[in-house]
Enzyme design. Structure first.
Site, PDB file in Angstrom:
ATOM      1  N   CYS A  91      -2.390  18.096 -19.374  1.00 55.59           N
ATOM      2  CA  CYS A  91      -1.737  17.035 -20.703  1.00 55.59           C
ATOM      3  C   CYS A  91      -1.676  15.642 -20.495  1.00 55.59           C
ATOM      4  O   CYS A  91      -0.869  15.552 -21.145  1.00 55.59           O
ATOM      5  CB  CYS A  91      -1.364  18.221 -21.889  1.00 55.59           C
ATOM      6  SG  CYS A  91       0.401  17.685 -20.498  1.00 55.59           S
ATOM      7  N   CYS A 102       2.757  21.710 -14.905  1.00 59.88           N
ATOM      8  CA  CYS A 102       3.695  20.936 -16.570  1.00 59.88           C
ATOM      9  C   CYS A 102       3.820  22.239 -17.078  1.00 59.88           C
ATOM     10  O   CYS A 102       4.196  23.253 -16.960  1.00 59.88           O
ATOM     11  CB  CYS A 102       3.009  20.577 -17.232  1.00 59.88           C
ATOM     12  SG  CYS A 102       3.099  19.875 -18.698  1.00 59.88           S
ATOM     13  N   HIS A 108      -1.947   1.540  -4.337  1.00 60.62           N
ATOM     14  CA  HIS A 108      -1.643   2.740  -4.312  1.00 60.62           C
ATOM     15  C   HIS A 108      -0.460   4.113  -5.152  1.00 60.62           C
ATOM     16  O   HIS A 108      -0.468   4.864  -4.193  1.00 60.62           O
ATOM     17  CB  HIS A 108      -2.060   2.926  -2.850  1.00 60.62           C
ATOM     18  CG  HIS A 108      -3.031   2.838  -1.779  1.00 60.62           C
ATOM     19  ND1 HIS A 108      -3.462   2.129  -0.425  1.00 60.62           N
ATOM     20  CD2 HIS A 108      -3.817   1.668  -2.321  1.00 60.62           C
ATOM     21  CE1 HIS A 108      -3.994   2.281   0.288  1.00 60.62           C
ATOM     22  NE2 HIS A 108      -4.987   1.820  -0.973  1.00 60.62           N
ATOM     23  N   GLN A 146       1.184  -0.856  -0.115  1.00 55.22           N
ATOM     24  CA  GLN A 146       0.180   0.290   0.109  1.00 55.22           C
ATOM     25  C   GLN A 146       1.232   0.718  -0.202  1.00 55.22           C
ATOM     26  O   GLN A 146       0.700   2.217  -0.076  1.00 55.22           O
ATOM     27  CB  GLN A 146      -1.028  -0.061   1.421  1.00 55.22           C
ATOM     28  CG  GLN A 146      -1.722  -1.089   1.851  1.00 55.22           C
ATOM     29  CD  GLN A 146      -2.671  -1.584   2.646  1.00 55.22           C
ATOM     30  OE1 GLN A 146      -3.332  -0.776   2.436  1.00 55.22           O
ATOM     31  NE2 GLN A 146      -2.119  -2.398   3.572  1.00 55.22           N
TER      32      GLN A 146
HETATM   33  P1  NAD Z   1      -1.686   3.094   8.531  1.00 62.77           P
HETATM   34  O1  NAD Z   1      -0.754   4.017   8.898  1.00 62.77           O
HETATM   35  O2  NAD Z   1      -3.287   2.834   8.389  1.00 62.77           O
HETATM   36  O3  NAD Z   1      -0.981   2.158  10.057  1.00 62.77           O
HETATM   37  C1  NAD Z   1      -0.051   1.509  10.127  1.00 62.77           C
HETATM   38  C2  NAD Z   1       0.439   0.052  10.969  1.00 62.77           C
HETATM   39  O4  NAD Z   1       1.714  -0.269  10.792  1.00 62.77           O
HETATM   40  C3  NAD Z   1      -0.381   0.507  11.992  1.00 62.77           C
HETATM   41  O5  NAD Z   1      -1.334  -0.551  12.324  1.00 62.77           O
HETATM   42  C4  NAD Z   1       1.580   0.398  12.792  1.00 62.77           C
HETATM   43  O6  NAD Z   1       1.034   0.321  14.327  1.00 62.77           O
HETATM   44  C5  NAD Z   1       2.162   0.029  11.973  1.00 62.77           C
HETATM   45  N1  NAD Z   1       3.764   0.315  12.736  1.00 62.77           N
HETATM   46  C6  NAD Z   1       3.763   1.520  13.261  1.00 62.77           C
HETATM   47  N2  NAD Z   1       5.126   0.987  13.190  1.00 62.77           N
HETATM   48  C7  NAD Z   1       5.940  -0.283  12.942  1.00 62.77           C
HETATM   49  C8  NAD Z   1       6.897  -0.612  12.838  1.00 62.77           C
HETATM   50  N3  NAD Z   1       8.125  -0.532  13.077  1.00 62.77           N
HETATM   51  N4  NAD Z   1       6.768  -2.279  12.521  1.00 62.77           N
HETATM   52  C9  NAD Z   1       5.897  -2.860  11.548  1.00 62.77           C
HETATM   53  N5  NAD Z   1       4.449  -2.242  11.934  1.00 62.77           N
HETATM   54  C10 NAD Z   1       4.472  -0.771  12.480  1.00 62.77           C
HETATM   55  O7  NAD Z   1      -0.886   1.874   7.875  1.00 62.77           O
HETATM   56  P2  NAD Z   1      -1.676   1.546   6.114  1.00 62.77           P
HETATM   57  O8  NAD Z   1      -2.800   0.367   6.787  1.00 62.77           O
HETATM   58  O9  NAD Z   1      -0.435   1.312   4.951  1.00 62.77           O
HETATM   59  O10 NAD Z   1      -2.575   2.705   5.689  1.00 62.77           O
HETATM   60  C11 NAD Z   1      -2.237   3.939   5.583  1.00 62.77           C
HETATM   61  C12 NAD Z   1      -2.628   4.508   3.704  1.00 62.77           C
HETATM   62  O11 NAD Z   1      -1.050   5.442   3.656  1.00 62.77           O
HETATM   63  C13 NAD Z   1      -1.346   3.308   3.176  1.00 62.77           C
HETATM   64  O12 NAD Z   1      -2.991   3.101   2.385  1.00 62.77           O
HETATM   65  C14 NAD Z   1      -0.568   3.849   2.341  1.00 62.77           C
HETATM   66  O13 NAD Z   1      -1.119   4.133   1.079  1.00 62.77           O
HETATM   67  C15 NAD Z   1      -1.000   5.578   2.847  1.00 62.77           C
HETATM   68  N6  NAD Z   1       0.848   5.824   3.494  1.00 62.77           N
HETATM   69  C16 NAD Z   1       1.851   5.025   2.764  1.00 62.77           C
HETATM   70  C17 NAD Z   1       3.350   5.663   3.016  1.00 62.77           C
HETATM   71  C18 NAD Z   1       4.584   5.589   2.762  1.00 62.77           C
HETATM   72  O14 NAD Z   1       4.218   5.036   1.319  1.00 62.77           O
HETATM   73  N7  NAD Z   1       5.799   5.279   3.100  1.00 62.77           N
HETATM   74  C19 NAD Z   1       3.382   6.725   4.709  1.00 62.77           C
HETATM   75  C20 NAD Z   1       2.207   7.221   4.932  1.00 62.77           C
HETATM   76  C21 NAD Z   1       0.823   7.194   4.588  1.00 62.77           C
HETATM   77 ZN    ZN Z   2       0.490  19.906 -18.973  1.00 67.30          ZN
END
Ligand code: NAD
Ligand code: ZN
Length: 248
Positions: free
Chosen positions: A131, A149, A120, A102
């Site tokens: 464009c 752009c 995502h 995700q």
């Molecule tokens: P979330 O933020 O909803 O949940 C994060 C989870 O990770 C929690 O359950 C937490 O307990 C756990 N966590 C925290 N530290 C940890 C560790 N060291 N090891 C393992 N687990 C740990 O995240 P989600 O479920 O991915 O959903 C949020 C949405 O946000 C996603 O769809 C994503 O697209 C987006 N997002 C992405 C990023 C990224 O790309 N790094 C950052 C923020 C949000």
């Molecule tokens: Zn453009």
């Protein structure tokens, strides 16, 4: 914890097709804040106000200013941690076929994982609202907000906002791999964002073992997941790999 690490290594060793679903939690050790939980972005913002497509279309400058600018800067500076490299090692041991992520940070690919489904989208590239011209992230200057752009159209990341559809091919492949796998590792996700959170449910329904790695319990714990290894993903992955290398 020791018993569960051993159990996970044995389950992985015995499985024929292993997949992983990852979320923002695994990138916290790379300095990228998650959405929910301690230190999460939602302690500061209301998701529907900043991460919804309607909010972006209504006021792109505001969403760039308070969310996208920071995300782009943090993601560009981030490096993989032990959880990303642990999953790559698992692939190299022949014990992981596909990662459904995700995350939008591209860190699995930087760590060397070869089959990553970006559920995502990502921040690696951006496109013009007018464009559709594509730009690599490093070509997008954020000295001026919103970035524009050549045609003067506003740029957006190729990440999926709340309220937008999952890229159809990512959804189709994820559903297939969830159905086909016999073990799914679920790391660092609160499993609250749909339809990603359905993948472990599909896997469970079709007979797979579900192992969660997370310092906290989630909506899947005790219902969908067979067991939860409570801890940070990087540390837990290192211990599972060490155990696996002894038994494979
Ligand atoms: P979330 O933020 O909803 O949940 C994060 C989870 O990770 C929690 O359950 C937490 O307990 C756990 N966590 C925290 N530290 C940890 C560790 N060291 N090891 C393992 N687990 C740990 O995240 P989600 O479920 O991915 O959903 C949020 C949405 O946000 C996603 O769809 C994503 O697209 C987006 N997002 C992405 C990023 C990224 O790309 N790094 C950052 C923020 C949000
Ligand atoms: Zn453009």
């Amino acid at each position: 914890m020791d018993t569960l690490i051993k159990r996970a290594a044995e389950d992985i060793a015995a499985a024929k097709l292993v997949t992983a679903l990852t979320g923002a939690g695994i990138s916290t050790e790379s300095g990228i804040p998650p959405f929910r939980g301690k230190g999460g972005l939602w302690e500061r913002f209301d998701p529907m106000e900043v991460a919804h497509i309607d909010a972006f279309m209504q006021d792109p400058t505001r969403v760039w200013e308070i969310l996208l600018k920071e995300m782009k800067t943090i993601v560009e500076a981030a490096r993989p941690n032990d959880s990303h490299t642990g999953l790559t090692k698992l692939e190299n041991l022949g014990k992981l076929s596909t990662i459904i992520t995700q995350n939008v940070d591209g860190l699995h690919q930087v760590a060397g994982s070869t089959d990553v489904i970006e559920f995502h989208g990502n921040f690696a590239s951006h496109r013009c609202l007018d464009c559709q011209k594509q730009y690599a992230s490093h070509e997008v200057q954020i000295t001026q907000i919103p970035p524009r752009c050549d045609c003067n159209g506003i740029l957006r990341p190729n990440a999926v906002f709340f309220g937008e559809l999952i890229p159809p091919e990512a959804l189709r492949r994820s559903q297939k791999i969830a159905t086909d796998c016999d073990l799914m590792l679920v790391l660092g996700t609160s499993a609250e964002v749909q339809p990603a959170a359905m993948m472990p449910v599909i896997a469970k329904d079709t007979g797979a073992t579900i192992i969660e790695i997370n310092p906290q319990s989630t909506a899947l714990t005790g219902t969908v997941s067979d067991y939860l290894i409570k801890g940070k993903a990087g540390e837990v992955m290192n211990r599972i790999i060490a155990e696996l290398e002894q038994i494979l």
